[in-house]
Structures are given as structure tokens and as C-alpha cells.
Design a protein around this motif. Structure first.
Motif, PDB file in Angstrom:
ATOM      1  N   ASN A 159       0.814  -1.222   0.000  1.00 48.45           N
ATOM      2  CA  ASN A 159       0.000   0.000   0.000  1.00 48.45           C
ATOM      3  C   ASN A 159       0.845   1.268   0.000  1.00 48.45           C
ATOM      4  N   GLY A 160       2.107   1.148   0.394  1.00 51.14           N
ATOM      5  CA  GLY A 160       2.955   2.325   0.476  1.00 51.14           C
ATOM      6  C   GLY A 160       3.803   2.581  -0.753  1.00 51.14           C
ATOM      7  N   GLN A 161       3.820   1.650  -1.698  1.00 56.00           N
ATOM      8  CA  GLN A 161       4.694   1.796  -2.850  1.00 56.00           C
ATOM      9  C   GLN A 161       4.328   2.996  -3.732  1.00 56.00           C
ATOM     10  N   ASP A 162       3.045   3.312  -3.795  1.00 53.58           N
ATOM     11  CA  ASP A 162       2.626   4.435  -4.641  1.00 53.58           C
ATOM     12  C   ASP A 162       2.391   5.713  -3.832  1.00 53.58           C
ATOM     13  N   ASP A 163       2.760   5.710  -2.524  1.00 55.30           N
ATOM     14  CA  ASP A 163       2.599   6.917  -1.719  1.00 55.30           C
ATOM     15  C   ASP A 163       3.507   8.032  -2.242  1.00 55.30           C
ATOM     16  N   VAL A 164       3.002   9.252  -2.236  1.00 57.43           N
ATOM     17  CA  VAL A 164       3.775  10.413  -2.685  1.00 57.43           C
ATOM     18  C   VAL A 164       4.552  10.959  -1.487  1.00 57.43           C
ATOM     19  N   ILE A 165       5.869  11.074  -1.637  1.00 50.99           N
ATOM     20  CA  ILE A 165       6.749  11.512  -0.555  1.00 50.99           C
ATOM     21  C   ILE A 165       7.251  12.921  -0.856  1.00 50.99           C
ATOM     22  N   LEU A 166       7.092  13.822   0.130  1.00 52.90           N
ATOM     23  CA  LEU A 166       7.545  15.200  -0.013  1.00 52.90           C
ATOM     24  C   LEU A 166       8.383  15.559   1.204  1.00 52.90           C
ATOM     25  N   VAL A 167       9.636  15.868   0.987  1.00 49.69           N
ATOM     26  CA  VAL A 167      10.532  16.279   2.064  1.00 49.69           C
ATOM     27  C   VAL A 167      11.127  17.629   1.690  1.00 49.69           C
TER      28      VAL A 167
END
Length: 271
Positions: A159-167
Motif C-alpha cells: 500500500n505504500g509503494q505508490d505513496d507520494v513523498i515530499l521532504v
């Protein structure tokens, strides 16, 4: 007499300050006008009590000032007065607490269909995570935090593979859509605060707190940390951008997913 006059001037000056000073809040940009209403009620109650108490002190300073031949009466207890003070204080405190409890109940009861967005705080920057095409956020844990995985997502959770990550980047939200804000800290206590949203909550290491909002105004808004978190606390800034649906979808298409940015150790070893 000078003391009585000074107390009256203090009271009038305080009232005048609240009437003419531009100290009031910034324009609201979310559904939480209830927070403003609750604070306004608190100001009215505490303001009336402050005015009454200080003016009563001024009256006493004048009425019972020293005069030749006047002797003070010693009265250590007054049951009737104490009873009325206790009742009045109780009513005032209840009047301030009741609106807050009602607002709190709405604050933590997330409406169905709200999109989940995770805010991650660490000394001294913000990280954001949005769900991908599946609409679900993957599992996370601080044990997974690495240079390639700064938010600590579980590498094995599909479920986390397509999560959008913003740092160290702007968080974008869609106008008029309810959002459940999940709050997580990686080191010490932080507090995600956007003044225009009127909503904030502490971020506690080892647990996830939450609230929800509906952005109601397009624009860019500063993110502040509202909990002292070390010497870099004043510089822990970020930005939330509220977009129309078209602008939001266009922005979302250009963001990278966790699967695109994560480089597991076995890849580095050539295995």
C-alpha cells in the motif's frame, strides 16, 4: 486616589486596545471558524470578569482609603460571599469549557470520505506523505528511517509503494475537500500549525495524532512548529498550498512515489 485612577485607566486602556488594535486573527482558510467563536466567547467572559474585578478594586481603594478615625473591621470569613464567588466561578468556567468540548468533538470526528495526509516532523524540517492511486497510506515505523527512506515507510507494504513523498517541499491540498491530517514525530514533540487553518495538535514520538480540515480558500500558507523542539525551532518552517481540483491533479501527476525514490540496500550491493 492615585491607585484607584490607575486601575480605572488600566481597565479602559485594555478595552480600548481590544477595540482598535489590529491584533486579531488572520483571515480564516478552513472550516474551523468554530475555533474563532470559542476563543471569542472566552475573551468575552474573561474580559467581563477582568473589568469587574479591576473596577471593584478601584472602588475599594477609593471607598476604603485611609481617613482619620476610620477603623477597619476584621472579618476573616464570609460564608455567603464565598458561596456566591464559588458559584459564579463555576458558571464562568463551565461557560468557557462547554463550547470547547463541543468543538473538540467535531475536531476529532472525521467525516466519511476524507483523504488521509500524513505530516512528519523532525528536527528541523517537515515531511509530507499523500496516498497514491490506491487511496491508502502504507505502514510506517521509525525503524525504517534511512537517507533513502526519510519518513520511515515499510518497504514491504504494497500500500505504500505508490505513496507520494515530499521532504523539504510544499504540501498541496485540494480546495473544498475534507482531509484527515495524521501527525507523527520522529524525534521530539513538534506541533503542525497553519495559522489560517485555526487547527493544530502536538505530534508525539511513538504515536499518531490527528484532526481534520476542509481548505476553503486558494492560496499559499506558512507552516509553523508551535512546540519548542530545540535550538532550530524558529527555522522549522514549511508551506501548504491550496489548489483548485485541476491545479491539484496537475501538480500530483508530477510527484514521485515511494517506489520511485526508495533505493533499498540490496540494490546498492548489486544483489
Amino acid at each position: 486616589m492615585p491607585i484607584a485612577i490607575a486601575l480605572v485607566v488600566l481597565t479602559l486602556g485594555s478595552l480600548l486596545f481590544h477595540v482598535v488594535s489590529p491584533w486579531w486573527w488572520t483571515p480564516i482558510a478552513s472550516n474551523w471558524r468554530y475555533i474563532d467563536d470559542t476563543i471569542t466567547i472566552t475573551f468575552w467572559i474573561t474580559g467581563c470578569v477582568f473589568t469587574a474585578v479591576v473596577l471593584f478594586m478601584a472602588y475599594c481603594a477609593y471607598r476604603f482609603r485611609h481617613r482619620p478615625g476610620l477603623v477597619a473591621a476584621y472579618e476573616p470569613e464570609n460564608t455567603r460571599l464565598e458561596r456566591w464567588l464559588a458559584i459564579g466561578t463555576g458558571v464562568g468556567v463551565a461557560a468557557m469549557l462547554a463550547p470547547g468540548l463541543l468543538v473538540w468533538s467535531q475536531f476529532v470526528n472525521v467525516p466519511a470520505g476524507a483523504t488521509e495526509v500524513e505530516i512528519v516532523g523532525q528536527q528541523w524540517q517537515w515531511g509530507f506523505r499523500l496516498p497514491g492511486a490506491d487511496g491508502k497510506l502504507g505502514a510506517s515505523d521509525s525503524q525504517y528511517v534511512t537517507a533513502d527512506n526519510p519518513l520511515g515507510l515499510s518497504p514491504t507494504d504494497p500500500n505504500g509503494q505508490d505513496d507520494v513523498i515530499l521532504v523539504a517541499a510544499d504540501l498541496h491540498l485540494q480546495l473544498g475537500k475534507p482531509v484527515k491530517i495524521l501527525l507523527r514525530a520522529l524525534d521530539v514533540v513538534h506541533d503542525f500549525y497553519v495559522p489560517e487553518f485555526r487547527a493544530k495538535m502536538d505530534m508525539i514520538p511513538g504515536t499518531t495524532t490527528y484532526y481534520w480540515i476542509v481548505p476553503t480558500r486558494v492560496g499559499a500558507f506558512d507552516v509553523l512548529c508551535a512546540e519548542l523542539c530545540g535550538y532550530g525551532h524558529p527555522y522549522m518552517r514549511g508551506r501548504v498550498v491550496v489548489d483548485t481540483e485541476t491545479a491539484y491533479q496537475a501538480w500530483l501527476k508530477n510527484q514521485k512515489t515511494f517506489a520511485q525514490t526508495y533505493d533499498p540496500p540490496h540494490k546498492e550491493a548489486g544483489l
